[in-house]
Scaffold this motif. Structure first.
Motif, mmCIF file in Angstrom:
data_model
loop_
_atom_site.group_PDB
_atom_site.id
_atom_site.type_symbol
_atom_site.label_atom_id
_atom_site.label_comp_id
_atom_site.label_asym_id
_atom_site.label_seq_id
_atom_site.Cartn_x
_atom_site.Cartn_y
_atom_site.Cartn_z
ATOM 1 N N ARG A 73 11.091 32.277 16.342
ATOM 2 C CA ARG A 73 10.587 31.343 17.355
ATOM 3 C C ARG A 73 9.194 30.827 16.979
ATOM 4 N NH1 ARG A 73 14.774 30.974 17.808
ATOM 5 N NH2 ARG A 73 16.276 31.452 19.434
ATOM 6 N N GLY A 74 8.773 31.111 15.741
ATOM 7 C CA GLY A 74 7.539 30.515 15.239
ATOM 8 C C GLY A 74 6.271 31.316 15.482
ATOM 9 N N VAL A 75 6.415 32.552 15.926
ATOM 10 C CA VAL A 75 5.220 33.363 16.168
ATOM 11 C C VAL A 75 4.722 33.916 14.834
ATOM 12 C CG1 VAL A 75 4.256 35.367 17.372
ATOM 13 C CG2 VAL A 75 6.043 33.977 18.463
ATOM 14 N N GLU A 76 3.448 33.691 14.558
ATOM 15 C CA GLU A 76 2.855 34.157 13.301
ATOM 16 C C GLU A 76 1.777 35.196 13.592
ATOM 17 O OE1 GLU A 76 1.452 30.541 11.602
ATOM 18 O OE2 GLU A 76 3.464 29.874 10.979
ATOM 19 N N GLY A 77 1.233 35.768 12.534
ATOM 20 C CA GLY A 77 0.119 36.705 12.676
ATOM 21 C C GLY A 77 0.581 38.132 12.865
ATOM 22 N N VAL A 129 9.378 38.018 29.440
ATOM 23 C CA VAL A 129 8.353 37.264 30.184
ATOM 24 C C VAL A 129 6.964 37.565 29.607
ATOM 25 C CG1 VAL A 129 7.214 37.029 32.435
ATOM 26 C CG2 VAL A 129 9.720 37.126 32.289
ATOM 27 N N ALA A 130 6.711 38.838 29.304
ATOM 28 C CA ALA A 130 5.408 39.221 28.734
ATOM 29 C C ALA A 130 5.201 38.576 27.367
ATOM 30 C CB ALA A 130 5.320 40.743 28.623
ATOM 31 N N MET A 131 6.268 38.511 26.559
ATOM 32 C CA MET A 131 6.144 37.899 25.235
ATOM 33 C C MET A 131 5.965 36.386 25.342
ATOM 34 S SD MET A 131 8.571 40.211 22.732
ATOM 35 C CE MET A 131 10.115 39.533 23.271
ATOM 36 N N GLU A 132 6.641 35.764 26.292
ATOM 37 C CA GLU A 132 6.441 34.326 26.516
ATOM 38 C C GLU A 132 4.978 34.047 26.862
ATOM 39 O OE1 GLU A 132 10.765 32.743 28.182
ATOM 40 O OE2 GLU A 132 9.253 33.396 29.624
ATOM 41 N N ASP A 133 4.423 34.866 27.730
ATOM 42 C CA ASP A 133 3.023 34.676 28.134
ATOM 43 C C ASP A 133 2.081 34.914 26.953
ATOM 44 O OD1 ASP A 133 3.957 34.231 30.649
ATOM 45 O OD2 ASP A 133 3.325 36.162 31.488
ATOM 46 N N GLU A 134 2.349 35.987 26.211
ATOM 47 C CA GLU A 134 1.419 36.397 25.161
ATOM 48 C C GLU A 134 1.452 35.467 23.950
ATOM 49 O OE1 GLU A 134 -0.668 38.876 25.672
ATOM 50 O OE2 GLU A 134 -1.636 38.629 23.722
ATOM 51 N N TYR A 135 2.656 35.021 23.595
ATOM 52 C CA TYR A 135 2.797 34.275 22.346
ATOM 53 C C TYR A 135 3.081 32.778 22.555
ATOM 54 C CZ TYR A 135 3.317 39.118 20.811
ATOM 55 O OH TYR A 135 3.126 40.467 20.605
ATOM 56 N N GLY A 136 3.135 32.334 23.803
ATOM 57 C CA GLY A 136 3.306 30.913 24.066
ATOM 58 C C GLY A 136 4.651 30.350 23.625
ATOM 59 N N ILE A 137 5.694 31.122 23.814
ATOM 60 C CA ILE A 137 7.035 30.685 23.404
ATOM 61 C C ILE A 137 7.958 30.677 24.625
ATOM 62 C CG2 ILE A 137 6.858 31.515 21.029
ATOM 63 C CD1 ILE A 137 8.386 34.058 22.015
ATOM 64 N N THR A 138 9.159 30.171 24.431
ATOM 65 C CA THR A 138 10.185 30.240 25.475
ATOM 66 C C THR A 138 11.390 30.981 24.912
ATOM 67 O OG1 THR A 138 9.457 28.165 26.457
ATOM 68 C CG2 THR A 138 11.680 28.898 26.998
ATOM 69 N N LEU A 139 11.862 31.944 25.639
ATOM 70 C CA LEU A 139 13.040 32.711 25.231
ATOM 71 C C LEU A 139 14.166 32.437 26.215
ATOM 72 C CD1 LEU A 139 11.202 36.071 24.444
ATOM 73 C CD2 LEU A 139 12.094 34.435 22.776
ATOM 74 N N ALA A 140 15.338 32.172 25.701
ATOM 75 C CA ALA A 140 16.470 31.839 26.582
ATOM 76 C C ALA A 140 17.773 32.172 25.884
ATOM 77 C CB ALA A 140 16.435 30.354 26.938
ATOM 78 N N GLY A 141 18.849 32.193 26.663
ATOM 79 C CA GLY A 141 20.197 32.344 26.120
ATOM 80 C C GLY A 141 20.345 33.604 25.277
ATOM 81 N N THR A 142 20.769 33.402 24.016
ATOM 82 C CA THR A 142 21.037 34.555 23.140
ATOM 83 C C THR A 142 19.761 35.308 22.754
ATOM 84 O OG1 THR A 142 20.966 33.083 21.221
ATOM 85 C CG2 THR A 142 23.142 33.557 22.161
ATOM 86 N N ASP A 143 18.580 34.690 22.963
ATOM 87 C CA ASP A 143 17.321 35.415 22.708
ATOM 88 C C ASP A 143 17.239 36.690 23.542
ATOM 89 O OD1 ASP A 143 16.575 33.286 21.129
ATOM 90 O OD2 ASP A 143 15.351 32.337 22.690
ATOM 91 N N ASP A 149 30.303 31.276 43.633
ATOM 92 C CA ASP A 149 29.479 32.486 43.733
ATOM 93 C C ASP A 149 28.049 32.200 43.289
ATOM 94 O OD1 ASP A 149 31.614 34.183 44.529
ATOM 95 O OD2 ASP A 149 32.288 34.287 42.433
ATOM 96 N N MET A 150 27.185 33.126 43.680
ATOM 97 C CA MET A 150 25.777 33.001 43.338
ATOM 98 C C MET A 150 25.558 33.213 41.839
ATOM 99 S SD MET A 150 22.823 35.229 45.063
ATOM 100 C CE MET A 150 21.234 35.408 44.338
ATOM 101 N N HIS A 151 24.763 32.328 41.257
ATOM 102 C CA HIS A 151 24.321 32.458 39.864
ATOM 103 C C HIS A 151 22.810 32.678 39.891
ATOM 104 C CE1 HIS A 151 28.204 30.621 39.287
ATOM 105 N NE2 HIS A 151 28.076 30.569 37.974
ATOM 106 N N MET A 152 22.349 33.597 39.082
ATOM 107 C CA MET A 152 20.897 33.851 39.037
ATOM 108 C C MET A 152 20.474 34.004 37.576
ATOM 109 S SD MET A 152 18.579 36.429 41.306
ATOM 110 C CE MET A 152 19.363 37.972 40.867
ATOM 111 N N ALA A 153 19.496 33.214 37.172
ATOM 112 C CA ALA A 153 18.962 33.298 35.809
ATOM 113 C C ALA A 153 17.888 34.390 35.794
ATOM 114 C CB ALA A 153 18.378 31.959 35.388
ATOM 115 N N GLY A 154 18.306 35.602 35.438
ATOM 116 C CA GLY A 154 17.463 36.783 35.619
ATOM 117 C C GLY A 154 16.076 36.680 35.032
ATOM 118 N N LYS A 155 15.982 36.289 33.743
ATOM 119 C CA LYS A 155 14.668 36.237 33.099
ATOM 120 C C LYS A 155 13.787 35.187 33.752
ATOM 121 C CE LYS A 155 13.409 33.782 29.972
ATOM 122 N NZ LYS A 155 12.556 32.560 29.901
#
Lengths: 341, 78
Positions: free
Chosen positions: B72-76, B39-53, A218-224
């Motif tokens: 994730r190391g964001v300060e200020g 996505v907005a926070m990644e752009d604004e704070y220069g971090i990567t969010l994934a998985g359980t984040d 099935d299709m998997h999509m990483a939403g974020k």
């Protein structure tokens, strides 16, 4: 004056079976999709494509014998071989002297098809080109996946392109892009030559907190990640197409992006600076038709408000690959439908 | 640098985040909003969010989001 490829006619076909989205799911309202058409078990990609082409021929009085090239955008052809385009050629009665091929792209596919068609027509390799899209994604989306399942519908479109004499190109300012480094962001892992069907067992993912799950077929999509790709790539694509066409947003007669979902489209509209431009956003009764979403939208605009008077229409497709493409289309050479008199 | 509240309002301008005790259970943020906000926070704070984040429990309040960003190391002032 010169000879340029032009879109002459567009038609579509949606399967009869309708799958409603759960009205109690607030996401359904947010993505702007109430229901989707779903291919029947015995309906394959070529079946939908043939129906779309038949609708095109009937609506515009086009003879299959006049078609000399078939391009079929399809990710899930009837068989791993042969090309579904060959099956379509035979079933439509298109002459054996015609070229026919599949190309495998998702939501960027229509713009790529227009680019390929332009190349074939303007170099004299094709004259009456049938550009088809056919999507049967629902066969590859888990019924137990409440996140992805409500998004996608099945359907096919048919577009006729021919050479016309004009003082400017009617398909112009093409911009293409690819990032295969993110190929895994939208993927059906098994079933291709990497994990062949007869040796790869069916395995379910661990269900999430809401019980959503999917198999490796099935299709998997990483939403974020897909959201990030979309929100970064499409504004730049829009900017690049406008620059290549020496246009500003105010000079556009309409914008038709790939119809991913209403939520993303509204965010994109603002982010791309297109709030004051006619902007198509309606997949309430179709869902995301993948490569067919742009031509289906164009057909709908044409039937409601007319397209022929629109000379600067920005088209942009983006998705699986990851892949993206945009262009400016002039619909001044559109043929009248037979019913238009 | 934009604040968390500014990014929240940009994500869902109709929502009254200031008077909510739980953005998720009050229906101010759903899964699509969380993706857009991430996505907005990644752009604004220069971090990567994934998985359980991306789990909803990290987005129930400004404090919860701030805790996530700090981890994730964001300060200020955010």
């Amino acid at each position: 004056m010169g000879t340029y490829a032009a879109i002459r006619a567009i038609a579509s076909y949606l399967p009869e079976k309708i799958e409603p989205n759960d009205p109690s799911n607030p996401i359904g309202k947010k993505i702007g999709i109430a229901e989707r058409h779903v291919a029947a078990e015995n309906e394959a990609a070529s079946d939908l494509a043939v129906r779309a082409a038949e609708n095109l021929f009937a609506a515009y009085g086009i003879a299959p014998a006049d078609i000399d090239f078939v391009l079929l955008c399809v990710q899930h052809p009837d068989h791993s071989m042969p090309s579904a385009a060959c099956i379509v050629q035979h079933r439509l009665g298109i002459p054996q002297s015609a070229g026919a091929l599949d190309y495998g792209l998702g939501c960027s596919g229509y713009v790529y098809g227009l680019g390929l068609a332009k190349g074939l027509i303007e170099t004299g390799l094709a004259k009456n080109l049938l550009l088809l899209t056919s999507s049967v994604y629902t066969k590859f989306v888990s019924p137990k996946d409440g996140l992805i399942r409500p998004l996608f519908g099945d359907g096919a479109t048919a577009t006729l392109l021919t050479p016309v004499e004009a003082d400017h190109p009617l398909l112009d300012a093409f911009v293409f892009g690819t990032d295969g480094g993110r190929a895994d962001k939208i993927v059906v892992p098994a079933g291709g030559s990497r994990q062949v069907p007869h040796t790869t067992p069916l395995v379910y993912d661990e269900p999430d907190a809401r019980g959503n799950t999917r198999t490796n077929y099935d299709m998997h999509m990483a939403g974020k990640d897909v959201t990030s790709f979309t929100m970064h790539t499409v504004p730049q694509l829009t900017k690049d197409v406008l620059a290549k066409a020496s246009l500003t947003a105010g000079g556009l007669d309409a914008v038709v992006f790939h119809q991913a979902n209403s939520y993303i489209l509204e965010k994109l509209r603002t982010r791309c600076g297109l709030d004051d431009v006619p902007f198509y956003n309606d997949i309430q009764h179709t869902g995301n038709l993948v490569s067919g979403s742009i031509p289906y939208a164009l057909e709908t605009i044409d039937s409601k408000d007319g397209l022929a008077g629109r000379h600067n229409v920005l088209l942009a497709g983006f998705g699986v690959g990851l892949s993206w493409g945009g262009c400016i289309a002039d619909f001044g050479a559109l043929l009248p439908r037979k019913s238009d008199g | 640098m934009k604040t968390i509240m500014e990014l929240l309002q940009a994500t869902n301008s109709d929502a009254d985040f200031a008077h909510s005790d739980d953005f998720i259970s009050d229906g101010l943020l759903d899964s699509m909003d969380i993706q857009m906000l991430a996505v907005a926070m990644e752009d604004e704070y220069g971090i990567t969010l994934a998985g359980t984040d991306l789990m909803p429990m990290n987005y129930t309040s400004v404090d919860a989001i701030r805790d996530l960003l700090r981890s994730r190391g964001v300060e200020g002032d955010i």
